[in-house]
Design a protein around this motif. Structure first.
Motif, PDB file in Angstrom:
ATOM      1  N   GLU A 114      -7.161  -0.032  -5.498  1.00 41.15           N
ATOM      2  CA  GLU A 114      -5.912  -0.788  -5.526  1.00 41.15           C
ATOM      3  C   GLU A 114      -4.743   0.053  -6.009  1.00 41.15           C
ATOM      4  O   GLU A 114      -3.659   0.015  -5.436  1.00 41.15           O
ATOM      5  N   ASP A 115      -4.961   0.808  -7.096  1.00 40.37           N
ATOM      6  CA  ASP A 115      -3.840   1.483  -7.757  1.00 40.37           C
ATOM      7  C   ASP A 115      -3.560   2.883  -7.218  1.00 40.37           C
ATOM      8  O   ASP A 115      -2.445   3.380  -7.353  1.00 40.37           O
ATOM      9  N   ARG A 140       0.843  -1.208   0.000  1.00 36.00           N
ATOM     10  CA  ARG A 140       0.000   0.000   0.000  1.00 36.00           C
ATOM     11  C   ARG A 140       0.871   1.249   0.000  1.00 36.00           C
ATOM     12  O   ARG A 140       0.475   2.305   0.494  1.00 36.00           O
ATOM     13  N   ARG A 195     -11.560  -5.530   0.146  1.00 30.21           N
ATOM     14  CA  ARG A 195     -10.662  -4.384   0.115  1.00 30.21           C
ATOM     15  C   ARG A 195     -10.975  -3.386   1.217  1.00 30.21           C
ATOM     16  O   ARG A 195     -10.336  -2.332   1.301  1.00 30.21           O
ATOM     17  N   ARG A 238      -6.689   1.042   4.119  1.00 26.27           N
ATOM     18  CA  ARG A 238      -7.853   0.462   3.487  1.00 26.27           C
ATOM     19  C   ARG A 238      -9.095   1.273   3.828  1.00 26.27           C
ATOM     20  O   ARG A 238      -9.181   1.855   4.915  1.00 26.27           O
ATOM     21  N   THR A 251     -10.398  -0.791  -9.035  1.00 27.70           N
ATOM     22  CA  THR A 251      -9.080  -0.442  -9.581  1.00 27.70           C
ATOM     23  C   THR A 251      -8.506   0.781  -8.886  1.00 27.70           C
ATOM     24  O   THR A 251      -7.317   0.825  -8.535  1.00 27.70           O
TER      25      THR A 251
END
Length: 351
Positions: free
Chosen positions: A202-203, A42, A264, A88, A199
């Protein structure tokens, strides 16, 4: 047995907690010293970092009052801090008026992270609207109004003037400390929105195609952000985060989310606030109360047993009673409070 809330003045708290739920701002030096490093997966390299965001002004005061909350238990605080450590999103589920949205403002106030970015969700909300908007019509009009020929190119406003980052896009701008983003009532979204967010979660980055296309001519564009009146530079049409934002996602529990989205998130279920938590809430907003707080709360709790009520309905009634607005109303006061405390559940008798 239900765990009792930890009193806000309790000094003994786990050393790994950076957010302690006291409602008192943490000194910036202590915050920075205790700020936990992210997990390797992360870690993001966006930059250069922008200056600290604007303060929240009166927004936190309006939503939180002046006091701390007794509603957060030690278990709640551990879950919240786990989300901060893991970078998160925190998925907060509970009924209306249970304090879900207020949590974002409490975190921002205590950790000194500036104004909360709020993204209210409806059935028409798209991920694009959360990231950015591009005024293509406005730019086309500007080109036409500037005339034709080489001189026109110099008179057309830069493309960044027609780009406006949304709350999610603004939260992903690189900063040394994270922004707090409130994604309010995600369960009201179109079915695809939680999956569309995967996405980004995550990115930690996204492209603005309109800026990517002109990056050879304008490698850096100044664009508007969700902070009113503020602009930020975008390099090569890419926004990439440095410190992943603290994302508080609220849900009233009206629908299930896809497993890919849930894995997530760190999940927190907020129970209906009990009498003591409600007394604390009222005292935070009415610190100069005249001792009527508990009596009003007890009436509210008794009424709540008959059906769903929200905490803001309690605050509305408390204001009318403690401000003197109902002086002289007499026996009709009970009927007025009953009207204010109209049940919210679908089965309520609205006749």
């Amino acid at each position: 047995m239900t765990e009792r809330p930890m009193p806000p003045e309790q000094p003994e708290r786990p050393s790994w907690w950076i957010f302690r739920g006291t409602g008192r701002p943490l000194p910036p030096d202590e915050r920075d010293r205790r700020w936990p490093p992210p997990p390797p997966w992360r870690t993001f390299d966006g930059g250069p970092d922008l200056p600290p965001p604007p303060s929240d002004g009166q927004e936190a005061q309006r939503r939180l009052g002046s006091g701390a909350t007794k509603q957060l238990t030690t278990e709640h605080l551990s879950v919240i801090n786990a989300a901060l450590h893991l970078r998160r999103p925190l998925l907060v589920t509970g009924g209306p008026g249970s304090g879900k949205s207020s949590l974002a403002y409490l975190i921002a106030r205590e950790l000194g992270l500036g104004r909360v970015l709020r993204w209210p969700i409806t059935s028409r909300t798209t991920m694009r609207s959360g990231l950015y908007e591009y005024d293509a019509i406005g730019r086309a009009q500007a080109v036409v109004e500037s005339g034709a020929g080489p001189a026109a190119d110099r008179s057309v406003p830069p493309i960044g003037d027609f780009v406006h980052l949304g709350p999610l896009g603004t939260a992903l701008l690189p900063r040394a400390r994270p922004r707090v983003l409130l994604v309010d009532e995600l369960d009201k979204s179109d079915y695809d929105l939680p999956n569309d967010l995967l996405t980004i979660l995550e990115d930690g980055e996204f492209d603005l195609p309109e800026l990517v296309r002109v990056r050879n001519l304008e490698p850096e564009a100044m664009v508007y952000t969700a902070d009113r009146g503020e602009m930020a530079p975008i390099r090569d049409g890419i926004v990439r985060v440095h410190e992943f934002p603290i994302i508080v996602v609220t849900s009233n529990g009206e629908r299930e989310f896809p497993a890919a989205f849930l894995r997530r998130c760190v999940r927190l279920d907020v129970p209906e606030p009990d009498t003591e938590a409600l007394v604390d809430l009222v005292a935070a907003h009415f610190p100069e109360g005249d001792g009527q707080h508990r009596r009003i709360v007890e009436q509210f709790v008794a009424r709540r047993r008959q059906g769903m009520l929200a905490a803001d309905q309690l605050l509305n009634a408390t204001y009318l009673v403690t401000s003197g607005a109902l002086d002289g109303v007499g026996a009709d006061q009970a009927d007025l409070l009953a009207a204010i405390w109209r049940r919210l559940d679908p089965t309520a008798n609205l006749g």
